[in-house]
Design an enzyme around this catalytic site. Structure first.
Site, PDB file in Angstrom:
ATOM      1  N   ALA A 143       0.892  -1.162   0.000  1.00 43.55           N
ATOM      2  CA  ALA A 143       0.000   0.000   0.000  1.00 43.55           C
ATOM      3  C   ALA A 143       0.926   1.207   0.000  1.00 43.55           C
ATOM      4  O   ALA A 143       1.642   1.436   0.966  1.00 43.55           O
ATOM      5  CB  ALA A 143      -0.903   0.003   1.222  1.00 43.55           C
ATOM      6  N   TYR A 238     -14.371   4.615  -2.045  1.00 42.83           N
ATOM      7  CA  TYR A 238     -13.541   3.410  -2.160  1.00 42.83           C
ATOM      8  C   TYR A 238     -13.849   2.609  -3.433  1.00 42.83           C
ATOM      9  O   TYR A 238     -13.165   2.769  -4.435  1.00 42.83           O
ATOM     10  CB  TYR A 238     -13.636   2.543  -0.882  1.00 42.83           C
ATOM     11  CG  TYR A 238     -12.379   1.700  -0.778  1.00 42.83           C
ATOM     12  CD1 TYR A 238     -11.324   2.059   0.063  1.00 42.83           C
ATOM     13  CD2 TYR A 238     -12.202   0.588  -1.601  1.00 42.83           C
ATOM     14  CE1 TYR A 238     -10.149   1.327   0.090  1.00 42.83           C
ATOM     15  CE2 TYR A 238     -11.029  -0.145  -1.580  1.00 42.83           C
ATOM     16  CZ  TYR A 238     -10.012   0.217  -0.732  1.00 42.83           C
ATOM     17  OH  TYR A 238      -8.843  -0.496  -0.724  1.00 42.83           O
TER      18      TYR A 238
HETATM   19  P1  NAI Z   1      -0.070  -1.007   5.405  1.00 41.71           P
HETATM   20  O1  NAI Z   1       0.133   0.458   5.230  1.00 41.71           O
HETATM   21  O2  NAI Z   1      -0.208  -1.534   6.785  1.00 41.71           O
HETATM   22  O3  NAI Z   1       1.152  -1.815   4.726  1.00 41.71           O
HETATM   23  C1  NAI Z   1       1.756  -1.432   3.542  1.00 41.71           C
HETATM   24  C2  NAI Z   1       3.034  -2.236   3.318  1.00 41.71           C
HETATM   25  O4  NAI Z   1       3.580  -1.845   2.051  1.00 41.71           O
HETATM   26  C3  NAI Z   1       4.140  -1.982   4.364  1.00 41.71           C
HETATM   27  O5  NAI Z   1       4.830  -3.198   4.605  1.00 41.71           O
HETATM   28  C4  NAI Z   1       5.074  -1.002   3.639  1.00 41.71           C
HETATM   29  O6  NAI Z   1       6.424  -1.033   4.093  1.00 41.71           O
HETATM   30  C5  NAI Z   1       4.969  -1.547   2.223  1.00 41.71           C
HETATM   31  N1  NAI Z   1       5.355  -0.585   1.196  1.00 41.71           N
HETATM   32  C6  NAI Z   1       4.794   0.611   0.897  1.00 41.71           C
HETATM   33  N2  NAI Z   1       5.438   1.164  -0.167  1.00 41.71           N
HETATM   34  C7  NAI Z   1       6.410   0.309  -0.529  1.00 41.71           C
HETATM   35  C8  NAI Z   1       7.399   0.304  -1.550  1.00 41.71           C
HETATM   36  N3  NAI Z   1       7.507   1.293  -2.442  1.00 41.71           N
HETATM   37  N4  NAI Z   1       8.263  -0.747  -1.602  1.00 41.71           N
HETATM   38  C9  NAI Z   1       8.183  -1.772  -0.697  1.00 41.71           C
HETATM   39  N5  NAI Z   1       7.252  -1.826   0.259  1.00 41.71           N
HETATM   40  C10 NAI Z   1       6.377  -0.807   0.336  1.00 41.71           C
HETATM   41  O7  NAI Z   1      -1.317  -1.376   4.491  1.00 41.71           O
HETATM   42  P2  NAI Z   1      -2.501  -2.450   4.573  1.00 41.71           P
HETATM   43  O8  NAI Z   1      -3.718  -1.758   5.024  1.00 41.71           O
HETATM   44  O9  NAI Z   1      -2.062  -3.693   5.217  1.00 41.71           O
HETATM   45  O10 NAI Z   1      -2.729  -2.711   3.013  1.00 41.71           O
HETATM   46  C11 NAI Z   1      -2.236  -3.838   2.324  1.00 41.71           C
HETATM   47  C12 NAI Z   1      -3.257  -4.237   1.265  1.00 41.71           C
HETATM   48  O11 NAI Z   1      -4.473  -4.634   1.920  1.00 41.71           O
HETATM   49  C13 NAI Z   1      -3.628  -3.103   0.310  1.00 41.71           C
HETATM   50  O12 NAI Z   1      -3.803  -3.627  -0.984  1.00 41.71           O
HETATM   51  C14 NAI Z   1      -4.970  -2.625   0.846  1.00 41.71           C
HETATM   52  O13 NAI Z   1      -5.767  -2.004  -0.118  1.00 41.71           O
HETATM   53  C15 NAI Z   1      -5.552  -3.954   1.301  1.00 41.71           C
HETATM   54  N6  NAI Z   1      -6.678  -3.864   2.239  1.00 41.71           N
HETATM   55  C16 NAI Z   1      -6.620  -3.073   3.370  1.00 41.71           C
HETATM   56  C17 NAI Z   1      -7.716  -2.971   4.203  1.00 41.71           C
HETATM   57  C18 NAI Z   1      -7.700  -2.116   5.417  1.00 41.71           C
HETATM   58  O14 NAI Z   1      -8.769  -1.909   6.015  1.00 41.71           O
HETATM   59  N7  NAI Z   1      -6.558  -1.646   5.858  1.00 41.71           N
HETATM   60  C19 NAI Z   1      -8.966  -3.711   3.919  1.00 41.71           C
HETATM   61  C20 NAI Z   1      -8.888  -4.588   2.784  1.00 41.71           C
HETATM   62  C21 NAI Z   1      -7.793  -4.622   1.962  1.00 41.71           C
END
Ligand code: NAI
Length: 397
Positions: A143, A238
């Site tokens: 993300a 969203y």
């Molecule tokens: P988060 O912000 O907790 O984690 C993001 C991760 O991506 C971290 O490990 C970060 O270091 C890494 N990252 C970011 N930019 C990077 C880059 N350029 N290179 C390498 N690593 C990078 O996000 P979250 O919420 O866990 O999101 C993950 C997925 O889950 C996304 O696709 C999001 O849309 C999806 N999602 C999230 C929900 C929520 O309520 N938070 C619900 C359903 C799906």
């Protein structure tokens, strides 16, 4: 050595400090949950997690390692401690995860840097060749706010805006603890295209192609990426918004990747997950208010889940233990079923029109939202003494 007392310093929807011992306690809490569940039989053995340091990616890594005994390689973009500043939470999470994994006799290694770049892909591939057997699960959980296209060098920024028409909604200013109204202008065509570039499926496809060409994908290899759909009140921002257009591209990419993995009897798909508090979700307008109400309703019904419970359930009930993926008509897998249950949504939307600043604490679980947010940065964990100085320079082995 840099010992200091670390307190939360929240700026809008980020906390600029993180507590190393609190983050470690948060990771151990997730490990303990996974260990309290039955072992995932026939689970993944060699796992690559892209976006492995926080949120759903970290939970995926923990469930694979401690639920199935998998070797894991994590890729993330985090900042180590420097000049007396704490590292980011994802840095401390990873340091704690890897220490626990090694204690348990599991291989765990990481690469910190821009996963969108060709250099990072090459670096990871070279290390995987030397350090791990072929990969049988690739979790794509990035993300990010921006991405530089590795072919053109152009940098794209994602936006969180409606598409087609302006959108006004009730919203929660989490900083000021105020329920207000937010009005958002629609994204331009260029902004939508940029959001698709950042959060769509192109980079996931590039990773799979690169791993495939390097001969690193095992027979039966699976790959999963995550999405969110949620209730209609959040759709303008969203599902139908700029991020939703990127997710549509992720669904397209899943099909393309699935056809590559099928050749070796593997598969790729998107899992639609529940709304949880993460660094990514706290930046989305309207969503924190919805989550605060949702938590109230789901906790009262004993249905509350966080990232780790969600991913454990995805592995246990859908991906492994001999179960088949339960696809919807659009080809998506759902672990948002409890959030989307009729009785849950009905109660959430009975509260929605009534909620205001004055009754926020009573009608929603904003306290739970806030403590969940602080926990992301290692604050508020039981057993951590926040009044004692801690070493903030924590190495990742
Ligand atoms: P988060 O912000 O907790 O984690 C993001 C991760 O991506 C971290 O490990 C970060 O270091 C890494 N990252 C970011 N930019 C990077 C880059 N350029 N290179 C390498 N690593 C990078 O996000 P979250 O919420 O866990 O999101 C993950 C997925 O889950 C996304 O696709 C999001 O849309 C999806 N999602 C999230 C929900 C929520 O309520 N938070 C619900 C359903 C799906």
């Amino acid at each position: 050595m840099a010992q200091q007392i670390v307190s939360p310093r929240v700026r809008g929807f980020v906390c600029i400090t993180a507590h190393p011992e609190g983050c470690a306690a948060h990771v151990r809490e997730q490990i303990a949950y996974v260990k309290s569940r039955p072992q995932i039989k026939n689970g993944p053995k060699n796992v690559l997690v892209l976006g492995a340091s926080t949120g759903y990616g970290l939970a995926s890594r923990i469930a694979a390692a401690f639920g199935a005994g998998a070797n894991t390689f994590g890729v993330y973009f985090e900042r180590p401690s420097a000049n007396g500043k704490t590292a980011t939470a994802g840095w401390y999470n990873t340091a704690a995860f890897e220490a626990e994994a090694r204690k348990a006799g599991l291989y765990a290694a990481s690469a910190n840097g821009d996963a969108f770049s060709t250099e990072m892909k090459n670096q990871v591939i070279e290390r995987l060749k030397k350090e791990m057997p072929k990969i049988d699960l690739v979790v794509y959980s990035l993300a990010a706010p921006r991405r530089t296209d590795p072919k053109t060098g152009e940098t794209f920024k994602s936006v969180l805006k409606p598409v087609g028409a302006a959108y006004s909604s009730k919203n929660l200013d989490t900083d000021r603890k105020v329920v207000n109204e937010v009005s958002l202008e629609p994204a331009t065509e260029a902004e939508i295209a940029a959001t698709v570039k950042v959060m769509g499926g192109e980079d996931w496809e590039l990773w799979i192609s690169a791993l495939d060409e390097a001969g690193l994908l095992a027979e039966g290899c699976q790959s999963v990426a995550y999405s969110y759909i949620g209730p209609s009140v959040t759709w303008p921002i969203y599902k139908e918004g700029s991020i939703g257009q990127a997710k549509k591209d992720l669904y397209r990419a899943a099909k393309a990747i699935d056809s590559i993995l099928k050749i070796r009897r593997g598969r790729a798909f998107v899992s639609v997950n529940k709304a949880v508090v993460t660094q990514a979700s706290s930046a989305i307008p309207v969503v924190p208010l919805y989550i605060s109400i949702l938590f109230k309703v789901m906790k009262a019904k004993g249905l509350h889940e966080d990232c780790i419970e969600q991913i454990q359930r995805l592995f246990e009930t859908q991906m492994y233990n001999g179960n088949f993926l339960n696809f919807d008509e659009a080809g998506l897998v759902h672990i948002d079923d409890l959030e989307m249950r009729d009785d849950v949504q009905k109660e959430v939307f009975e509260i929605w029109p009534k909620i205001c600043t004055e009754n926020l604490a009573e009608l929603s679980d904003f306290a739970g939202y806030q403590s969940g947010f602080l926990k992301l940065f290692g604050f508020g964990l039981a057993g951590v003494d926040y009044s004692t100085p801690v070493e903030v320079e924590v190495p990742i082995a």
